[in-house]
Enzyme design. Sequence first.
Site, PDB file in Angstrom:
ATOM      1  N   HIS A  97      -9.519   4.886  -0.462  1.00  0.00           N
ATOM      2  CA  HIS A  97      -8.624   5.003   0.682  1.00  0.00           C
ATOM      3  C   HIS A  97      -9.311   5.864   1.727  1.00  0.00           C
ATOM      4  O   HIS A  97     -10.144   6.703   1.405  1.00  0.00           O
ATOM      5  CB  HIS A  97      -7.298   5.631   0.258  1.00  0.00           C
ATOM      6  CG  HIS A  97      -6.455   4.743  -0.595  1.00  0.00           C
ATOM      7  ND1 HIS A  97      -5.209   4.313  -0.208  1.00  0.00           N
ATOM      8  CD2 HIS A  97      -6.681   4.166  -1.803  1.00  0.00           C
ATOM      9  CE1 HIS A  97      -4.693   3.533  -1.144  1.00  0.00           C
ATOM     10  NE2 HIS A  97      -5.580   3.436  -2.127  1.00  0.00           N
ATOM     11  N   ASN A 126     -10.043   0.666   1.936  1.00  0.00           N
ATOM     12  CA  ASN A 126      -8.895   0.567   2.842  1.00  0.00           C
ATOM     13  C   ASN A 126      -9.263   1.036   4.242  1.00  0.00           C
ATOM     14  O   ASN A 126      -9.885   2.082   4.409  1.00  0.00           O
ATOM     15  CB  ASN A 126      -7.745   1.432   2.324  1.00  0.00           C
ATOM     16  CG  ASN A 126      -7.049   0.838   1.117  1.00  0.00           C
ATOM     17  OD1 ASN A 126      -7.576  -0.041   0.452  1.00  0.00           O
ATOM     18  ND2 ASN A 126      -5.867   1.326   0.838  1.00  0.00           N
ATOM     19  N   VAL A 127      -8.820   0.246   5.228  1.00  0.00           N
ATOM     20  CA  VAL A 127      -9.056   0.585   6.632  1.00  0.00           C
ATOM     21  C   VAL A 127      -7.732   0.462   7.380  1.00  0.00           C
ATOM     22  O   VAL A 127      -7.129  -0.605   7.419  1.00  0.00           O
ATOM     23  CB  VAL A 127     -10.101  -0.354   7.279  1.00  0.00           C
ATOM     24  CG1 VAL A 127     -10.326   0.033   8.743  1.00  0.00           C
ATOM     25  CG2 VAL A 127     -11.409  -0.313   6.499  1.00  0.00           C
ATOM     26  N   ALA A 128      -7.281   1.558   7.963  1.00  0.00           N
ATOM     27  CA  ALA A 128      -6.025   1.545   8.718  1.00  0.00           C
ATOM     28  C   ALA A 128      -6.175   2.261  10.057  1.00  0.00           C
ATOM     29  O   ALA A 128      -5.929   1.691  11.113  1.00  0.00           O
ATOM     30  CB  ALA A 128      -4.898   2.185   7.903  1.00  0.00           C
ATOM     31  N   ASP A 165       0.841  -1.193   0.000  1.00  0.00           N
ATOM     32  CA  ASP A 165       0.000   0.000   0.000  1.00  0.00           C
ATOM     33  C   ASP A 165       0.876   1.242   0.000  1.00  0.00           C
ATOM     34  O   ASP A 165       1.813   1.367   0.799  1.00  0.00           O
ATOM     35  CB  ASP A 165      -0.891  -0.019   1.249  1.00  0.00           C
ATOM     36  CG  ASP A 165      -1.895   1.108   1.262  1.00  0.00           C
ATOM     37  OD1 ASP A 165      -2.539   1.342   0.225  1.00  0.00           O
ATOM     38  OD2 ASP A 165      -2.055   1.748   2.327  1.00  0.00           O
ATOM     39  N   HIS A 166       0.600   2.168  -0.891  1.00  0.00           N
ATOM     40  CA  HIS A 166       1.319   3.447  -0.976  1.00  0.00           C
ATOM     41  C   HIS A 166       2.835   3.260  -1.070  1.00  0.00           C
ATOM     42  O   HIS A 166       3.598   3.959  -0.388  1.00  0.00           O
ATOM     43  CB  HIS A 166       0.978   4.348   0.212  1.00  0.00           C
ATOM     44  CG  HIS A 166      -0.415   4.886   0.173  1.00  0.00           C
ATOM     45  ND1 HIS A 166      -0.798   5.905  -0.666  1.00  0.00           N
ATOM     46  CD2 HIS A 166      -1.521   4.521   0.859  1.00  0.00           C
ATOM     47  CE1 HIS A 166      -2.088   6.156  -0.496  1.00  0.00           C
ATOM     48  NE2 HIS A 166      -2.549   5.322   0.415  1.00  0.00           N
ATOM     49  N   HIS A 222      -7.221  10.174   4.432  1.00  0.00           N
ATOM     50  CA  HIS A 222      -6.592   9.283   5.394  1.00  0.00           C
ATOM     51  C   HIS A 222      -6.755   9.836   6.806  1.00  0.00           C
ATOM     52  O   HIS A 222      -6.652  11.047   7.026  1.00  0.00           O
ATOM     53  CB  HIS A 222      -5.091   9.144   5.098  1.00  0.00           C
ATOM     54  CG  HIS A 222      -4.796   8.549   3.764  1.00  0.00           C
ATOM     55  ND1 HIS A 222      -4.981   7.211   3.471  1.00  0.00           N
ATOM     56  CD2 HIS A 222      -4.318   9.104   2.627  1.00  0.00           C
ATOM     57  CE1 HIS A 222      -4.620   6.973   2.224  1.00  0.00           C
ATOM     58  NE2 HIS A 222      -4.218   8.114   1.688  1.00  0.00           N
ATOM     59  N   GLY A 223      -6.978   8.943   7.776  1.00  0.00           N
ATOM     60  CA  GLY A 223      -7.025   9.363   9.169  1.00  0.00           C
ATOM     61  C   GLY A 223      -8.439   9.557   9.682  1.00  0.00           C
ATOM     62  O   GLY A 223      -9.415   9.093   9.085  1.00  0.00           O
TER      63      GLY A 223
END
Length: 294
Positions: free
Chosen positions: A219, A241-243, A93-94, A191-192
């Site tokens: 994302h 995407n889950v972070a 990823d990235h 993101h975040g």
Amino acid sequence: MRRECEQGGDTVSFVAMGDLVGMAYRRGYAVPAFCAWNAEVIEAILAAAEKLSAPVILMSGPGEFPVLAPASMAAVAYAIKARYDTPAALHLDHGDSLEMVGQCISARYTSVMLDYSARPFEENIEALRQVVGMARPKGITVEGEIGRIGKADELSAEGGSASAYSDPAEAADYVRRTGVDLLAVSVGNKHGFYRGEPHLEFELLSALHAAVPVPLVMHGGTGIPEEDIRRSVELGIAKVNVASELIHGFRGSLTAQWQEGRNLWTPIALGEAARALTPVVEKWIRVTGAAGKA
């Protein structure tokens, strides 16, 4: 039909991400992709996926490689995956350089992303053409990004301070000239953790879906309302995407354990923190519609 990715003559236990996401795209659901940075988290994700009979994607990249370099991360992931039957992909990823992409291909990742979205358009295209040339002969999926997906907070490792929406005409040109299998798009997702209610541009997402002949990727899934995720899936999003939600849950478990004076022996604390992520993983499997799709 599942097609296992073959590298070096050996059939491996992770499948090409394009197969999982392509099936989801055709059938109207999305595959959740989870940030996975150690053995305990990998095990928690795969166990939840198997319980719910769901395909999943394990993703790691520059934010996780300080813990384990690509070769070590892949070795751990393969060792754990051997005990689970649920279909899964191992994804970079990235990725931030062609060198990193090459390391992950050598380590038997089954999908790679090179994120040059903040660079000039032609440089982004040329770099992704090279990635496709490296990956496709090995059956490895390639994800690109057009537009810039920024950060919703100051804590996220990924994304810049500003976002730029994806342009449908640019996106179509980009996919045609690079040959990427999946396209990450910017339509208000970040993101975040969002400071307020996220606002997705669904008309733009619909236009991107009409312009681009490949599955789209969202994302920054953390914090987006479930109904917006489902609507996005209807408009071509086939990977989410889950972070941040995982990292927050892991850190929160460790903090609570230590503040309560429990599990000061770090290995025990890490195990409990990883198990605390199970409800998060199960929630996203259900929200994306992936439950029962293995």
